[in-house]
Design an enzyme around this catalytic site. Structure first.
Site, PDB file in Angstrom:
ATOM      1  CG  HIS A  44      -1.972  -1.150   1.086  1.00  0.00           C
ATOM      2  ND1 HIS A  44      -2.776  -1.513   2.142  1.00  0.00           N
ATOM      3  CD2 HIS A  44      -2.261  -2.021   0.084  1.00  0.00           C
ATOM      4  CE1 HIS A  44      -3.525  -2.553   1.779  1.00  0.00           C
ATOM      5  NE2 HIS A  44      -3.219  -2.882   0.544  1.00  0.00           N
ATOM      6  CG  HIS A  59      -7.748  -2.657  -1.904  1.00  0.00           C
ATOM      7  ND1 HIS A  59      -7.163  -1.666  -1.142  1.00  0.00           N
ATOM      8  CD2 HIS A  59      -6.982  -3.763  -1.739  1.00  0.00           C
ATOM      9  CE1 HIS A  59      -6.096  -2.167  -0.534  1.00  0.00           C
ATOM     10  NE2 HIS A  59      -5.974  -3.432  -0.871  1.00  0.00           N
ATOM     11  CG  ASP A 114      -3.670  -4.725  -3.292  1.00  0.00           C
ATOM     12  OD1 ASP A 114      -3.180  -3.964  -2.448  1.00  0.00           O
ATOM     13  OD2 ASP A 114      -4.495  -5.623  -3.005  1.00  0.00           O
ATOM     14  CG  HIS A 123      -0.477  -9.040  -3.362  1.00  0.00           C
ATOM     15  ND1 HIS A 123      -0.379  -7.736  -3.787  1.00  0.00           N
ATOM     16  CD2 HIS A 123      -1.250  -9.003  -2.255  1.00  0.00           C
ATOM     17  CE1 HIS A 123      -1.049  -6.951  -2.959  1.00  0.00           C
ATOM     18  NE2 HIS A 123      -1.595  -7.704  -2.032  1.00  0.00           N
TER      19      HIS A 123
HETATM   20 ZN    ZN Z   1      -4.131  -4.392  -0.593  1.00  0.00          ZN
END
Ligand code: ZN
Length: 409
Positions: free
Chosen positions: A70, A224, A228, A251
């Site tokens: 973040h 969001h 990311d 991720h």
């Molecule tokens: Zn995140």
């Protein structure tokens, strides 16, 4: 332009996964984005990623920082290319679960310009997929992100959003989006020892029937995901420009893609035709490289624009213009020569000649109107003999490839 913060900013709070207190100070710096912990430097690049499970963890020489994504997103989204992130504790504080606190503070302190900058970009479309997830990128002159999330969930089946990433839009429409979690996944996450510091204060919780706490945007989860991705893309170590589209990623896929971009993209330095002419002796009609877009110790990428004005098209062939395959090989070799003379300035009076060509394959013809990308990778470096792997491609795919040996005398 490269930018760093005008002055330092500090943040304190608990980590969402460890539940322990931490502190991070973002300081002006001029050598990229790096973390500093216990006096040791950990560059914020994909090479130091050791875990991508629900957060990104960096580790170098036994020193570890958790949940870096973040704060990296805030820096990347706000156009900061250089900063030193001094960390105390195991994890970057989660703040309110979004990147807004970081991004707002970065805007408030302002930035300082550090000089000109080479972006990182790509030459042609790149793609990667995982089970149920896919990411691809194509060339663009700015960073654009399209994201889609698709779940088998009664309340949240799918969301989609497309953004051009600029500081103002990032601050207002992406940075405030909080991390989210499905209520039914919580037990499994706790069992893994994660989310010890998670609460309704720092995460958007999704139940079967709706959001458990007030959402900031109706499509906060997909925003969001973009947040990311912007943070993970920062792990390239350079400001990336291109259009990225991702469906159902996380991720793990983002970081894999960053590695893929690194291996197949361009990172400068860019050399124009005047600079190329200083490096190699080739001239009209035999200078077959127009620009260099990537050049490092062992790899170079050049571009040649193919037009009908090329001399050879008039005879090869009068009724079907095709670039002679041997000239494609010559163009690849010239990129190799440019790379050699760039790094061996003392040899610039020498003439490079072919000593061998192996495993040559021609895959498809090159025609007027195409942009030809020429890439070489050094297999065996030398001052007199050099061995390289070379390939040429257009947007349609590989044109020719082979192993080149050159002698510089
Ligand atoms: Zn995140």
């Amino acid at each position: 332009m490269r930018r760093t913060l005008a002055k330092e900013v500090a943040f304190e709070g608990i980590g969402i996964h460890t539940g322990t207190k931490g502190r991070i100070v973002i300081k002006p710096y001029d050598q990229g984005i790096v973390f500093q912990k216990e006096g040791r430097i950990i560059p914020a690049t994909y090479e130091y990623v050791v875990s991508t499970e629900r957060r990104v963890v960096l580790e170098k020489d036994g020193v570890r920082v958790e949940t870096v994504e973040h704060v990296l997103s805030a820096l990347n989204g706000m156009g900061i290319t250089d900063a030193l992130l001094e960390v105390e504790g195991d994890e970057v504080p989660i703040m309110d679960g979004s990147a807004y606190t970081f991004a707002k503070a970065i805007k408030e302190v302002g930035y300082r310009e550090l000089g000109s900058y080479e972006h990182a970009g790509i030459l042609n479309r790149l793609e990667l997929s995982e089970t149920k997830a896919r990411i691809h990128a194509e060339p663009s002159d700015k960073l654009e992100v399209a994201y889609a999330i698709v779940y088998e969930h009664s309340f949240l089946p799918s969301q989609f959003k497309l953004m051009t990433v600029e500081p103002e839009t990032y601050l207002n429409f992406i940075a405030p989006a909080r991390t989210f979690v499905f209520e039914e996944e919580l037990e499994e996450i706790y069992q893994k020892g994660l989310a010890k510091g998670g609460s309704l204060e720092n995460a958007l919780v999704i139940t079967k029937d709706g959001y458990a706490n007030e959402p900031r945007f109706p499509d906060e989860p997909v925003r969001h995901k973009i947040l990311d991705l912007i943070g993970d893309i920062a792990l390239l170590g350079r400001k990336f420009i291109g259009r990225i589209s991702c469906i159902g990623g996380g991720h793990n896929l983002h970081v894999k893609f960053v590695k893929h971009l690194y291996e197949h993209g361009w990172f400068g330095p860019t050399l124009d035709i005047e600079h190329i002419k200083e490096l190699i002796p080739h001239r009209y009609p035999f200078l077959l490289v127009d620009r260099i877009v990537h050049l490092d110790e062992s790899r170079a990428v050049g571009i040649k624009a193919i037009t009908y004005n090329e001399q050879h098209f008039h005879g090869h062939f009068p009724n079907f213009a095709v670039m002679p395959g041997v000239l494609v090989l010559e163009a690849i070799a010239q990129v190799g020569a440019i790379m050699f003379f760039y790094h061996n300035k003392d040899r610039r009076e020498s003439i490079p000649l072919f000593a061998g060509l192996d495993e040559v394959k021609f895959r498809r013809p090159v025609r007027p109107g195409e942009l030809l990308y020429l890439e070489v990778k050094v297999l065996r470096p030398g001052k007199r003999f050099i061995r390289m792997e070379g390939r040429a491609y257009t947007e349609e795919g590989i044109v020719a490839q082979g192993i080149f040996t050159a002698v510089v005398s």
